[in-house]
Design an enzyme around this catalytic site. Structure first.
Site, PDB file in Angstrom:
ATOM      1  N   LEU A 115      -0.652   9.881   1.813  1.00 61.45           N
ATOM      2  CA  LEU A 115      -0.713   8.715   0.934  1.00 61.45           C
ATOM      3  C   LEU A 115      -1.347   9.115  -0.384  1.00 61.45           C
ATOM      4  CD1 LEU A 115      -1.857   5.804   3.270  1.00 61.45           C
ATOM      5  CD2 LEU A 115       0.441   6.521   2.675  1.00 61.45           C
ATOM      6  N   LYS A 116      -0.761   8.647  -1.467  1.00 64.93           N
ATOM      7  CA  LYS A 116      -1.306   8.947  -2.797  1.00 64.93           C
ATOM      8  C   LYS A 116      -2.406   7.935  -3.102  1.00 64.93           C
ATOM      9  CE  LYS A 116       0.197  10.264  -7.405  1.00 64.93           C
ATOM     10  NZ  LYS A 116      -0.965   9.675  -8.077  1.00 64.93           N
TER      11      LYS A 116
END
EC number: 6.5.1.3
Length: 842
Positions: A115-116
């Site tokens: 996940l960014k």
């Protein structure tokens, strides 16, 4: 969870010495390209000094520029690499090594997706004596020149985290030094600095997503071992997903992009980790929305808070936005009173606090999520009127005392020939001091003369009747666009603001045909009126045209008539619609209907409806009207071809869509753009390949003139024959007629850049209908093409040729990216369209 370390990796002394030499040499480069910058920092609470290295941001994505190191976040101690960030990596489609085709052919799984997280990047490393090094992207230690020190904020968070885990800072530093790695984390702490995504109190901290070896070549730990390290040292582990198949990977990404979330949580996107030819290869898949919109709101809020002049110009602030202008204007109008009521919120916003709270208030007010608001908007090309309306609404709602709204009314008929629009207009302007401009009184080509004339009258009149049929949507759209485009010329905002005024336009539609335009009663009424007036008209004169030609002209208007639809553009721009009827003696009653409605809706324009006797007297005078000027209607029309083209059948659209759908598994961007064009009615109604245009003959374009003259010689006899056969007829602008020739074209590839989509074609050859011998076709454009559609009215079809011309240049330079434009290409497989008609157009 037990952490299982990998054996440490090191560079040779020779390699490190060569790197040091190359880094120093880069600082001596005279030009900006590839030039390095060297800075010295003291590690916090130690005597150690590190050297930080960085390059111009745009140098990282230029393959033609060779940098000594591509790491962003790179620090050395003497010749040793002390801190090593990631090699700069890019969004999908942004550079050649993140194009979907390249990725599908050159990378291998497993594909690890993290996940960014949405914070500030922090690098953590250790020195031999157990000193910890905590860096931001480009600095470390105390910096008196910084108001907000990210490195020290990261160190504070790290110390708190280790204390809570029962570990010491020195222990971590020695572990990192022994492994010869840099820990890479994201500091997510809204109390320190808000970004786009919201983090609750229990979610704040350092999210670990990397363990990079301190080596010249980018080498990093697999994500499962990074998660083990995070658990062992009290970091928040970054969530990750593993996909084994490339197609499965992108199906997953596209599904998440539709909502901008993963497992119900808003995320900015994913970082994908894979192998390319045995080496670590990273790229991003960023969700454009709603995060682009959120960032835009943040910037326009800062713009509002920092502007010194009041009253607010919403239009000026919103014009700086690239997308979502309408909802951003609504956002501004909502948040301004919130900021004015809460000085602490206003002051905190400029310090990076309260951004998310303010945004959430607006979303609650709208009753929609960010992704819903981002997806509901179409083209922003015709937005000027809406922004002015919102500015005016804001002025009224906030009771701005020094701003007077000056309302000007434009009364616009929607009709066909003989509906009585001029009689109604004349009656109205004899009862009130309104202006009246007739399109039929203007010399051809009228172009913008009608709008400029109306605006000139509007300067000295409260309202103007713009007397034209406006029977097609594009004519109505043209009026709205031109009125807003030329508004500043006749009503300069600066001049009116100096008087404390803001000018608004109200558009009133007189809808003469609310039913079937082919209704027999309508035809009988209008045909009778036009015949009875005989030559009492500027251009349609019975003695010149004859009754057959008269009928052809009238039916041409009826066949092209597009009914009013106030729920859709462009007709949604009307502020009020007055439905009228057409029948015997209907003009008098239509006048009464208009006055009654305007008196109710716009009492400042019609304070009271005049007495019946006064209306009838005005109506009687309007019936005696004789046109001031009559146009010189030629009995014969000179053949003046504007361009020659290949008319392409509608099946080309189906072929384009089939190609995009076929390749959407590996490159979905084209299909998404095409679907957006269809959704917002931006796909061309008909398709053609321009062979040569009269504009190609202008200036010093000798080759263009040769091509146009060549077609003029070849097709001249067919044009002359057509004009001789139709000498008594009047043709609309852009009328096309077949020349008795056909052509075959090859569809080469679909190309788009986010503004427009086109098909590059190859001209196979032309031939006379029924005869097989081909002749060579030449094109006045650099690249023969079909324009599929454009993003909005500001993007002209002619820009397809510019895009393809640039593409040819970029391909010579071995790149399809220039000046920020991202070009997507989809190749056809030997598809040929045969028997396409060659046409000429007036």
């Amino acid at each position: 969870m037990t952490f299982t370390p990998l054996p440490p990796r090191y560079d040779t002394d020779e390699a490190l010495s060569s790197l040091a030499t190359a880094l120093m040499a880069s600082t001596q480069i005279p030009q900006s390209k590839g030039k390095g910058k060297r800075s010295t920092y003291t590690v916090f609470d130690t005597a150690h000094q590190l050297t930080g290295w960085k390059f111009n941001e745009f140098d990282y994505n230029k393959e033609s520029i060779v940098l000594p190191i591509r790491a962003r976040g790179f620090f050395t101690e003497e010749n040793r690499i002390a801190v090593r960030g990631y090699d700069k990596f890019f969004n999908v489609g942004e550079v050649s090594t993140t194009q979907l085709q390249w990725l599908s052919e050159n990378t291998s799984g497993p594909y690890e997706l993290t996940l960014k997280e949405n914070g500030c990047i922090i690098f953590i490393s250790g020195l031999a004596d157990g000193s910890i090094v905590v860096c931001s992207k480009h600095s470390t230690g105390y910096r008196p020149d910084l108001e907000r020190n990210h490195a020290l904020a990261g160190q504070k968070a790290l110390e708190a985290q280790l204390a809570a885990s029962g570990k010491s800072v020195k222990e971590l530093a020695l572990q990192l030094h022994t492994l010869n790695v840099t820990a890479v984390a994201e500091l997510c702490d809204d109390a320190f600095e808000e970004h786009v995504l919201e983090y609750k109190s229990e979610e704040l901290g350092l999210y670990l997503h990397g363990l990079n070896f301190n080596t010249i070549e980018f080498q990093t730990y697999p994500i499962d071992l990074i998660a083990e390290f995070a658990a062992a040292w009290g970091f928040i582990p970054t969530k990750f997903i593993t996909k084994t198949d490339f197609s499965e990977l992108f199906r997953f990404l596209e599904e998440c992009a539709e909502t901008g979330s993963y497992e119900g949580r808003a995320v900015e996107g994913f970082v994908i980790r894979a192998k390319a030819h045995g080496a670590d290869h990273f790229w991003k898949y960023k969700f454009e929305e709603p995060y682009l919109m959120y960032r835009q709101w943040r910037e326009i809020t800062k713009g509002y808070l920092q502007q010194s002049k009041k009253p607010l110009s919403i239009t000026l602030l919103i014009k700086k936005s690239h997308k979502h202008k309408r909802v951003s204007a609504q956002y501004l109008i909502f948040i301004i009173p919130e900021l004015e009521r809460d000085p602490a919120l206003r002051d905190g916003f400029l310090q990076g606090h309260g951004i998310i709270e303010l945004r959430n208030r607006f979303l609650t007010h709208m009753g929609q999520s960010g992704i819903q608001l981002a997806n509901q908007e179409g083209s922003d090309a015709d937005l000027t009127a809406e922004l002015d309306r919102l500015s005016i609404e804001h002025a009224r709602n906030t009771g701005t005392s020094d701003l007077q709204i000056v309302t000007k009314y434009l009364i616009i008929p929607v009709a066909t020939v003989g509906c009585g629009k001029t009689t109604t207009a004349l009656t109205l302007t004899k009862l009130f001091p309104w202006g009246h401009i007739q399109n039929d009184n203007l010399s051809s080509p009228a172009a913008s003369k009608l709008v400029k004339g109306a605006l000139s009258l509007l300067q000295t009149h409260p309202a103007v009747v713009v007397d034209r049929n406006n029977h097609m949507c594009r004519e109505r759209a043209q009026l709205f666009g031109d009125f807003e485009n030329f508004k500043e010329q006749f009503f300069p905002a600066k001049e009116y603001r100096s008087k404390g005024q803001l000018v608004e336009f109200k558009y009133i539609c007189l809808n003469f045909i609310s039913g079937n335009p082919h209704d027999q009663d309508l035809w009988s009424t209008t045909e009778k009126r036009v015949v009875e007036r005989g030559d009492n008209h500027q251009s349609i004169r019975l003695s010149v045209t004859g009754q057959d030609q008269l009928h052809m002209i009238m039916k041409g208007f009826i066949n092209r008539f597009q009914p009013l639809n106030p729920k859709r553009k462009p007709d949604s721009a009307f502020d009020e619609v007055v439905d009228l009827r057409v029948g015997s003696d209907s003009s008098l009653e239509n006048t009464v209907t208009v006055l009654n409605r305007l008196a109710k809706i716009f009492p400042e324009l019609v304070p009271a409806v005049p007495a019946r006797a006064a209306i009838e007297a005005a109506f009687g005078k309007s019936l005696t009207y004789v046109p001031e000027k009559k146009k010189n209607v030629k009995e014969k029309r000179e053949a003046r071809v504007q361009y020659y083209a290949i008319s392409v059948p509608q099946e080309v659209e189906a072929r384009v869509e089939a190609l995009l759908r076929k390749q959407s598994a590996t490159n979905p961007a084209g299909l998404h753009f095409y679907d957006s064009l269809k959704k917002h009615d931006r796909v061309q109604n008909s398709f053609h390949v321009t062979l040569s245009h009269v504009a190609h003959c202008k200036g010093k374009n000798a080759a263009g003139k040769v091509i146009f003259d060549g077609y003029k010689r070849r097709f001249g006899p067919a044009v002359d024959a057509f004009m001789k056969e139709n000498s008594e007829k009047t043709f609309p602008h852009n009328y096309k007629f077949a020349l008795g020739y056909h052509a075959d074209i090859q569809l080469r590839r679909v190309v788009f850049d986010g503004r427009l989509m086109c098909v590059e074609v190859a001209l196979v050859g032309g031939y006379k209908t029924g005869k097989g011998k081909q002749f060579q076709l030449q094109c006045g454009n650099a690249c023969p093409h079909i324009t599929v559609g454009t993003l909005d009215n500001s993007v002209k079809p002619v820009m397809s040729n510019m895009l393809l011309t640039d593409l040819m240049k970029w391909e010579v330079d071995n790149t399809v990216e220039e000046n920020g434009k991202q070009v997507q290409i989809y190749e056809f497989e030997d598809e040929v369209l045969r028997g396409c008609e060659i046409v000429a157009s007036f």
